[in-house]
Design an enzyme around this catalytic site. Structure first.
Site, PDB file in Angstrom:
ATOM      1  N   GLU A  59      -1.214 -17.598  -8.213  1.00 19.43           N
ATOM      2  CA  GLU A  59      -0.229 -16.824  -9.076  1.00 19.43           C
ATOM      3  C   GLU A  59       1.385 -17.109  -8.917  1.00 19.43           C
ATOM      4  O   GLU A  59       1.951 -17.082  -9.779  1.00 19.43           O
ATOM      5  CB  GLU A  59      -0.359 -15.206  -9.129  1.00 19.43           C
ATOM      6  CG  GLU A  59      -1.762 -14.921  -9.578  1.00 19.43           C
ATOM      7  CD  GLU A  59      -1.977 -13.419  -9.709  1.00 19.43           C
ATOM      8  OE1 GLU A  59      -0.907 -12.576  -9.477  1.00 19.43           O
ATOM      9  OE2 GLU A  59      -2.887 -12.849  -9.923  1.00 19.43           O
ATOM     10  N   CYS A  81      -6.465  -6.138  -7.270  1.00 23.02           N
ATOM     11  CA  CYS A  81      -6.116  -5.460  -5.870  1.00 23.02           C
ATOM     12  C   CYS A  81      -5.841  -6.412  -5.033  1.00 23.02           C
ATOM     13  O   CYS A  81      -4.995  -6.131  -3.978  1.00 23.02           O
ATOM     14  CB  CYS A  81      -7.196  -4.832  -5.504  1.00 23.02           C
ATOM     15  SG  CYS A  81      -8.845  -5.882  -5.572  1.00 23.02           S
ATOM     16  N   TYR A 110       1.008  -1.091   0.117  1.00 30.51           N
ATOM     17  CA  TYR A 110      -0.150   0.002  -0.135  1.00 30.51           C
ATOM     18  C   TYR A 110       0.899   1.105   0.018  1.00 30.51           C
ATOM     19  O   TYR A 110       0.811   2.343  -0.577  1.00 30.51           O
ATOM     20  CB  TYR A 110      -0.772   0.000   1.191  1.00 30.51           C
ATOM     21  CG  TYR A 110      -1.953  -1.240   1.315  1.00 30.51           C
ATOM     22  CD1 TYR A 110      -3.071  -0.891   0.610  1.00 30.51           C
ATOM     23  CD2 TYR A 110      -1.709  -2.295   1.967  1.00 30.51           C
ATOM     24  CE1 TYR A 110      -4.161  -2.064   0.533  1.00 30.51           C
ATOM     25  CE2 TYR A 110      -2.476  -3.193   2.064  1.00 30.51           C
ATOM     26  CZ  TYR A 110      -3.677  -3.330   1.189  1.00 30.51           C
ATOM     27  OH  TYR A 110      -4.544  -4.236   1.354  1.00 30.51           O
TER      28      TYR A 110
END
Length: 138
Positions: free
Chosen positions: A126, A97, A68
């Site tokens: 992933e 996100c 972030y």
């Protein structure tokens, strides 16, 4: 529209995608099969911080994460504003996100599916497919 992915149901606001739902669903299926790493869809982003954060998230490569704080520094805003924008992402998975994490690597939150559990499954998937691809190319 709702899509099923790794045992969770994620809501994707199809009003933000120009292509028909059938195309979106097919691309999500390709992602789940591991044959798609990016989505080839035309996404309309909201104006302001949320849209800016979405544009930046789209640039995070498959199998990688950004914090972030890193996104906040890029956008000259606060990490909490990035987190709030992630929570307002109307097209999770398509705009990844799930690839945004805390500075300590903590998952924090996820607005799609079953929350953090879904985020964890997406990231593990992933990273697993990226590692498999790297080991088969060596």
């Amino acid at each position: 529209m709702h899509v099923s992915i790794f045992g969770s149901t994620v809501e994707i606001d199809e009003s933000h995608i120009e292509e028909p739902p059938a195309v979106v669903r097919e691309q999500v299926r390709e992602y789940v099969r591991g044959t798609r790493r990016t989505f080839d869809l035309t996404v309309t982003r909201p104006e302001g911080v949320t849209g800016d954060v979405m544009a930046t998230m789209t640039d995070i490569p498959y199998g990688e994460t950004r914090t972030y704080g890193e996104l906040a520094a890029t956008l000259d805003t606060a990490p909490v504003a990035v987190g709030q924008a992630c929570g307002r992402n109307p097209v999770p998975i398509v705009v990844p996100c799930h690839r945004v994490v805390g500075s300590d690597g903590g998952l924090r939150g996820y607005s799609g599916g079953d929350g953090v559990a879904t985020k964890r499954r997406l990231l593990e998937f992933e990273q697993g497919t990226t590692q498999t691809r790297l080991s088969t190319e060596s």
